[in-house]
Design a protein around this motif. Structure first.
Motif: not given
Length: 207
Positions: A151-155, A161-168
């Motif tokens: 998974y590549v987080v686009c900051k 949003p980043e916080a939701y990407q990391r939550l998933m």
């Protein structure tokens, strides 16, 4: 002719592995958001790996996603997006179209003015196929779970949003998490050199 199902809408993407030049066992699927490649990994489980960039992760359902996107939690305002019934009796899936404000402020906010103008000119009415996707069978560990995932987080993504990407990712672990600083939701346009380097690094590592 109206498209009634999610599968009909992404048929070309699902058929792509059949003609992959190196065969299914050496291919890496790249998802820039949306549900097509997520479901592709459930159907074509023999791929070498999959790269998700600012996309949605199961087990987050589309119903939860819709609530988050359009109200509860104030995740992202829909602005001028349009979602409405296509027919009176509900036989057809609801239509969906991104609005020009949403494109400029939420999807392409770090892209060039030329890319924004092109995106607005090419936008078409489509569908999220919410009802159809809700009825699909759950992903399985034997197929979806067997594919290595990065998974590549686009900051700077303000659509997811980043916080939701990391939550998933925290709720659906992957083999590796990378990040691209300076990338909005359309990372391939806002940070193309970083995206290419990321893809090449991942392809070499998981060959």
């Amino acid at each position: 002719m109206a498209l009634l199902t999610w599968r009909g809408g992404v048929a070309a993407l699902l058929h792509a592995p059949v003609v992959a030049p190196f065969g299914n066992d050496r291919s890496i699927r790249i998802q820039y958001g949306g549900s097509a490649v997520v479901n592709d990994r459930q159907i074509w489980a023999a791929s070498s790996g999959a790269l998700k960039e600012a996309g949605f992760c199961p087990p987050y359902t589309l119903r939860k996603r819709k609530r988050k996107m359009h109200g509860e939690g104030n995740w992202v305002a829909p602005l001028d997006n349009e979602m409405k019934p296509q027919d009176a009796d509900g036989r057809l899936p609801a239509s969906f179209m991104f609005g020009p404000q949403f494109i400029e402020q939420k999807l392409y906010q770090l892209c060039s003015s030329e890319d924004v103008a092109l995106a607005k000119s090419l936008i078409r009415v489509g569908s999220l196929f919410l009802e159809d996707l809700q009825a699909r069978q759950p992903f399985t560990e034997e197929r979806y779970g067997s594919v290595r995932k990065v998974y590549v987080v686009c900051k700077q993504d303000v659509t997811i949003p980043e916080a939701y990407q990391r939550l998933m990712v925290a709720n659906n672990p992957v083999d590796e998490v990378r990040e691209i600083d300076g990338a909005d939701h359309m990372a391939m346009l806002s940070a193309p050199e970083q995206v290419v380097k990321c893809i090449l690094d991942i392809a070499e590592k998981y060959e």
